[in-house]
Design a protein around this motif. Structure first.
Motif, PDB file in Angstrom:
ATOM      1  N   ARG A 161       0.848  -1.191   0.000  1.00  0.00           N
ATOM      2  CA  ARG A 161       0.000   0.000   0.000  1.00  0.00           C
ATOM      3  C   ARG A 161       0.886   1.244   0.000  1.00  0.00           C
ATOM      4  NH1 ARG A 161      -2.201   0.837   6.245  1.00  0.00           N
ATOM      5  NH2 ARG A 161      -0.138   1.203   7.185  1.00  0.00           N
ATOM      6  N   VAL A 162       0.277   2.381  -0.350  1.00  0.00           N
ATOM      7  CA  VAL A 162       0.980   3.656  -0.256  1.00  0.00           C
ATOM      8  C   VAL A 162       1.142   4.002   1.221  1.00  0.00           C
ATOM      9  CG1 VAL A 162       0.805   6.132  -0.724  1.00  0.00           C
ATOM     10  CG2 VAL A 162       0.166   4.485  -2.493  1.00  0.00           C
ATOM     11  N   ALA A 163       2.340   4.402   1.621  1.00  0.00           N
ATOM     12  CA  ALA A 163       2.611   4.752   3.014  1.00  0.00           C
ATOM     13  C   ALA A 163       1.987   6.110   3.338  1.00  0.00           C
ATOM     14  CB  ALA A 163       4.117   4.791   3.265  1.00  0.00           C
ATOM     15  N   PRO A 164       1.042   6.189   4.279  1.00  0.00           N
ATOM     16  CA  PRO A 164       0.338   7.448   4.538  1.00  0.00           C
ATOM     17  C   PRO A 164       1.253   8.608   4.930  1.00  0.00           C
ATOM     18  CG  PRO A 164      -0.796   5.612   5.603  1.00  0.00           C
ATOM     19  CD  PRO A 164       0.518   5.076   5.101  1.00  0.00           C
ATOM     20  N   GLY A 165       2.294   8.332   5.711  1.00  0.00           N
ATOM     21  CA  GLY A 165       3.140   9.415   6.205  1.00  0.00           C
ATOM     22  C   GLY A 165       4.266   9.813   5.282  1.00  0.00           C
ATOM     23  N   SER A 166       4.255   9.292   4.050  1.00  0.00           N
ATOM     24  CA  SER A 166       5.367   9.579   3.142  1.00  0.00           C
ATOM     25  C   SER A 166       5.218  10.906   2.407  1.00  0.00           C
ATOM     26  CB  SER A 166       5.509   8.446   2.117  1.00  0.00           C
ATOM     27  OG  SER A 166       4.312   8.274   1.380  1.00  0.00           O
ATOM     28  N   GLY A 167       4.111  11.577   2.595  1.00  0.00           N
ATOM     29  CA  GLY A 167       3.920  12.881   1.964  1.00  0.00           C
ATOM     30  C   GLY A 167       2.761  13.606   2.618  1.00  0.00           C
ATOM     31  N   HIS A 168       2.753  14.920   2.529  1.00  0.00           N
ATOM     32  CA  HIS A 168       1.699  15.727   3.139  1.00  0.00           C
ATOM     33  C   HIS A 168       1.311  16.864   2.196  1.00  0.00           C
ATOM     34  CE1 HIS A 168       3.798  13.748   6.468  1.00  0.00           C
ATOM     35  NE2 HIS A 168       2.639  13.777   7.096  1.00  0.00           N
ATOM     36  N   MET A 169       0.025  17.191   2.202  1.00  0.00           N
ATOM     37  CA  MET A 169      -0.482  18.257   1.348  1.00  0.00           C
ATOM     38  C   MET A 169      -1.377  19.179   2.169  1.00  0.00           C
ATOM     39  SD  MET A 169      -0.598  15.061  -0.089  1.00  0.00           S
ATOM     40  CE  MET A 169      -2.327  14.652  -0.045  1.00  0.00           C
ATOM     41  N   ILE A 170      -1.464  20.417   1.717  1.00  0.00           N
ATOM     42  CA  ILE A 170      -2.402  21.368   2.301  1.00  0.00           C
ATOM     43  C   ILE A 170      -3.459  21.708   1.261  1.00  0.00           C
ATOM     44  CG2 ILE A 170      -2.623  23.827   2.900  1.00  0.00           C
ATOM     45  CD1 ILE A 170      -0.163  23.471   4.667  1.00  0.00           C
ATOM     46  N   GLY A 171      -4.721  21.739   1.712  1.00  0.00           N
ATOM     47  CA  GLY A 171      -5.829  22.183   0.874  1.00  0.00           C
ATOM     48  C   GLY A 171      -6.450  23.430   1.472  1.00  0.00           C
ATOM     49  N   VAL A 172      -6.733  24.416   0.619  1.00  0.00           N
ATOM     50  CA  VAL A 172      -7.310  25.689   1.079  1.00  0.00           C
ATOM     51  C   VAL A 172      -8.569  25.974   0.264  1.00  0.00           C
ATOM     52  CG1 VAL A 172      -6.943  28.169   1.363  1.00  0.00           C
ATOM     53  CG2 VAL A 172      -5.017  26.589   1.664  1.00  0.00           C
ATOM     54  N   ASP A 173      -9.644  26.320   0.966  1.00  0.00           N
ATOM     55  CA  ASP A 173     -10.889  26.726   0.322  1.00  0.00           C
ATOM     56  C   ASP A 173     -11.136  28.189   0.644  1.00  0.00           C
ATOM     57  OD1 ASP A 173     -13.461  27.123  -0.597  1.00  0.00           O
ATOM     58  OD2 ASP A 173     -14.436  25.825   0.887  1.00  0.00           O
ATOM     59  N   VAL A 174     -10.976  29.051  -0.354  1.00  0.00           N
ATOM     60  CA  VAL A 174     -11.334  30.465  -0.188  1.00  0.00           C
ATOM     61  C   VAL A 174     -12.826  30.560  -0.493  1.00  0.00           C
ATOM     62  CG1 VAL A 174     -10.929  32.835  -0.936  1.00  0.00           C
ATOM     63  CG2 VAL A 174      -9.020  31.208  -0.843  1.00  0.00           C
ATOM     64  N   GLY A 175     -13.641  30.450   0.554  1.00  0.00           N
ATOM     65  CA  GLY A 175     -15.082  30.393   0.383  1.00  0.00           C
ATOM     66  C   GLY A 175     -15.748  31.738   0.562  1.00  0.00           C
ATOM     67  N   GLU A 176     -17.098  31.688   0.649  1.00  0.00           N
ATOM     68  CA  GLU A 176     -17.854  32.931   0.764  1.00  0.00           C
ATOM     69  C   GLU A 176     -17.915  33.450   2.191  1.00  0.00           C
ATOM     70  OE1 GLU A 176     -19.235  30.231  -0.798  1.00  0.00           O
ATOM     71  OE2 GLU A 176     -19.589  30.841  -2.880  1.00  0.00           O
ATOM     72  N   THR A 177     -17.855  32.538   3.168  1.00  0.00           N
ATOM     73  CA  THR A 177     -18.002  32.966   4.556  1.00  0.00           C
ATOM     74  C   THR A 177     -16.746  32.740   5.387  1.00  0.00           C
ATOM     75  OG1 THR A 177     -18.910  30.805   5.194  1.00  0.00           O
ATOM     76  CG2 THR A 177     -20.474  32.496   4.497  1.00  0.00           C
ATOM     77  N   ARG A 178     -15.804  31.972   4.860  1.00  0.00           N
ATOM     78  CA  ARG A 178     -14.587  31.693   5.614  1.00  0.00           C
ATOM     79  C   ARG A 178     -13.506  31.176   4.681  1.00  0.00           C
ATOM     80  NH1 ARG A 178     -18.153  27.738   6.895  1.00  0.00           N
ATOM     81  NH2 ARG A 178     -18.665  28.714   8.885  1.00  0.00           N
ATOM     82  N   VAL A 179     -12.266  31.248   5.146  1.00  0.00           N
ATOM     83  CA  VAL A 179     -11.152  30.568   4.487  1.00  0.00           C
ATOM     84  C   VAL A 179     -10.836  29.342   5.351  1.00  0.00           C
ATOM     85  CG1 VAL A 179      -8.738  30.715   3.761  1.00  0.00           C
ATOM     86  CG2 VAL A 179     -10.235  32.699   3.524  1.00  0.00           C
ATOM     87  N   ARG A 180     -10.909  28.171   4.740  1.00  0.00           N
ATOM     88  CA  ARG A 180     -10.639  26.926   5.466  1.00  0.00           C
ATOM     89  C   ARG A 180      -9.321  26.340   4.968  1.00  0.00           C
ATOM     90  NH1 ARG A 180     -15.341  23.934   4.674  1.00  0.00           N
ATOM     91  NH2 ARG A 180     -16.130  24.479   6.736  1.00  0.00           N
ATOM     92  N   ILE A 181      -8.446  25.968   5.901  1.00  0.00           N
ATOM     93  CA  ILE A 181      -7.129  25.405   5.583  1.00  0.00           C
ATOM     94  C   ILE A 181      -7.011  24.058   6.285  1.00  0.00           C
ATOM     95  CG2 ILE A 181      -4.628  25.755   5.676  1.00  0.00           C
ATOM     96  CD1 ILE A 181      -6.792  28.720   6.448  1.00  0.00           C
ATOM     97  N   GLU A 182      -6.681  23.001   5.533  1.00  0.00           N
ATOM     98  CA  GLU A 182      -6.558  21.671   6.120  1.00  0.00           C
ATOM     99  C   GLU A 182      -5.242  21.024   5.688  1.00  0.00           C
ATOM    100  OE1 GLU A 182     -10.126  19.140   6.145  1.00  0.00           O
ATOM    101  OE2 GLU A 182     -11.199  20.816   5.226  1.00  0.00           O
ATOM    102  N   LEU A 183      -4.644  20.289   6.621  1.00  0.00           N
ATOM    103  CA  LEU A 183      -3.416  19.532   6.360  1.00  0.00           C
ATOM    104  C   LEU A 183      -3.769  18.058   6.282  1.00  0.00           C
ATOM    105  CD1 LEU A 183      -0.258  19.283   6.236  1.00  0.00           C
ATOM    106  CD2 LEU A 183      -0.330  19.101   8.744  1.00  0.00           C
ATOM    107  N   PHE A 184      -3.287  17.383   5.233  1.00  0.00           N
ATOM    108  CA  PHE A 184      -3.583  15.971   5.000  1.00  0.00           C
ATOM    109  C   PHE A 184      -2.295  15.171   4.862  1.00  0.00           C
ATOM    110  CE2 PHE A 184      -6.969  18.501   3.080  1.00  0.00           C
ATOM    111  CZ  PHE A 184      -8.128  17.893   3.537  1.00  0.00           C
TER     112      PHE A 184
END
Length: 429
Positions: free
Chosen positions: A77-100
């Motif tokens: 399987r792909v090793a989960p901890g072998s890479g990390h990404m950030i996703g950002v949603d510039v929305g209408e009511t908030r900016v949401r930032i998540e680390l995966f």
């Protein structure tokens, strides 16, 4: 060394690594034996690629299964901890930032509410930079370990050679905003960590096609229904999706003024902002001093009371009219693109969904041509309110896969001589 088709040995190795990584990512865990037919590679090529990926820490063992009469087969399987990404949603009511992590498991999140002057460029850029720093600190992750930061924004995104991603967001007052350059100027991320910016409807579509209600469809349209409306078209020719400014189709000549400045746009009737404005204009009483999400919840409660109370006829009439406008707008998508599926997402779409969907579907079928309408399904997206951030995180993940699971290399400070480029292409990777 390049072959007749112009592909080098390095290109072939990268393509083989990409094929194995993607099959393990979407269909794993798999054994080496199963990877052969799944990727079209020979058993020798699979063994070599797997050995490389294991050595790089990208692939790990995940147990074993019995084989027909032979030794148990080791699953990979792909090793989960072998890479990390950030996703950002510039929305209408908030900016949401998540680390995966690499398997898109959320590790940390931050949110920045948007006030009345919500789309001031420097404010948004500051929210993104601060939010990235916060989630990295929360997870205790060094910035150098990121594969990239993906960002979904309203508007048209132009990718330029000199200024990076430039955002044309007419409805939010952004005129050729060089967002990538602005973020990079004050960034705490190293230059090897890219910012990948695209339209929010497209990142929503990417997420639903990879992991949600769009899986298995060859032709689909994913609709983002929030303060405004947008859509992403996915076809075999545009497999990563293309944002279409669906909200700015004209549905009523000389109609209501849209926030883009034009008259009669679909968004002027079907976006949550205009929906609430129409309720107020018709004599409704949206709660004062609340954001759009809270106000829309109140409107739904008024139109569809949970107890035996009488529904608010004004709220109900506006919602029913909005369902017809949305259905008519979907019929245009059906007639133009003949998709297999239409998926409705976005915070407003998800709020309205269960109450709204049957009426929207009925109007879409009545306005569309019969033949394409008989072949399409209209349903809600499955990934919830985080779909845009998940899709934004897919941008660096897809780039990582396209590189064969290798991180971007720093650009050389001077052109390499031809003999060094040739050696580099022939070197084992």
């Amino acid at each position: 060394m390049a072959g007749r088709n112009g592909r080098t040995v390095r290109d072939l190795r990268r393509a083989n690594r990409t094929a194995v990584l993607q099959r393990l990512y979407f269909d794993g865990p798999l054994s080496r034996f199963e990877l052969g037919p799944a990727t079209g590679l020979s058993s020798g090529s699979v063994s070599n690629v797997v050995a490389d990926l294991v050595a790089d820490g990208l692939v790990e063992e995940a147990g074993s299964v019995d084989s027909d009469g032979g030794r148990p087969r080791t699953l990979l399987r792909v090793a989960p901890g072998s890479g990390h990404m950030i996703g950002v949603d510039v929305g209408e009511t908030r900016v949401r930032i998540e680390l995966f992590d690499l398997t898109l498991t959320e590790l940390a999140r931050a949110e920045r509410p948007l006030a009345q002057q919500r789309y001031e460029v420097e404010v948004i850029a500051g929210h993104i930079r601060d939010g990235i720093a916060e989630v990295l600190d929360t997870a205790g992750l060094a910035p150098e370990r990121l594969l990239g930061a993906g960002i979904g924004v309203p508007g048209i995104v132009e990718h330029t050679a000199d200024r990076g991603a430039v955002v044309h967001g007419q409805t939010i007052g952004w005129d050729a905003v060089p967002l990538e350059a602005l973020l990079r100027a004050g960034s705490g991320l190293p230059d090897t960590v890219p910012y990948l910016i695209d339209n929010g409807a497209k990142t929503l579509g990417q997420a639903e096609m990879w992991f949600g209600a769009g899986r298995g469809a060859r032709n689909a349209v994913v609709v983002l229904f929030g303060s405004g409306v947008g859509a992403c078209l996915v076809t075999p020719e545009v497999e990563h999706g293309r944002a279409v400014e669906w909200g700015h189709l004209t549905v009523r000549v000389r109609g209501r003024r849209c926030r883009c400045g034009a008259l009669g746009c679909l968004e002027a009737y079907a976006g949550a902002e205009s929906l609430l404005a129409r309720w107020r204009e018709a004599g409704g009483t949206p709660p004062e001093g609340t954001d759009e999400e809270t106000a829309l919840t109140a409107m739904l409660a008024a139109a569809y009371p949970s107890d035996d109370g009488r529904p608010d006829p004004v709220a109900l009439a506006v919602l029913e009219e909005t369902a017809e406008y949305l259905g008519a707008g979907l019929s245009d998508l059906i007639n133009l693109f003949q998709p297999e599926r239409i998926l409705i997402g976005g915070w407003a779409g998800l709020q309205l969904g269960t109450r709204f969907l049957p009426a929207v579907r009925r109007h879409a079928m009545s306005y569309a041509l019969r033949h394409p309408a008989e072949k399409v399904t209209v349903e809600l997206g499955r990934l919830g309110p985080d779909a845009v951030t998940v899709g934004a995180a897919i941008l660096p993940l897809a780039d990582f896969f396209a590189r064969g699971g290798r991180r971007p290399e720093p650009a050389p400070e001077y052109p390499l001589p031809a003999w060094r480029r040739s050696l580099r292409e022939r070197a084992p990777r």
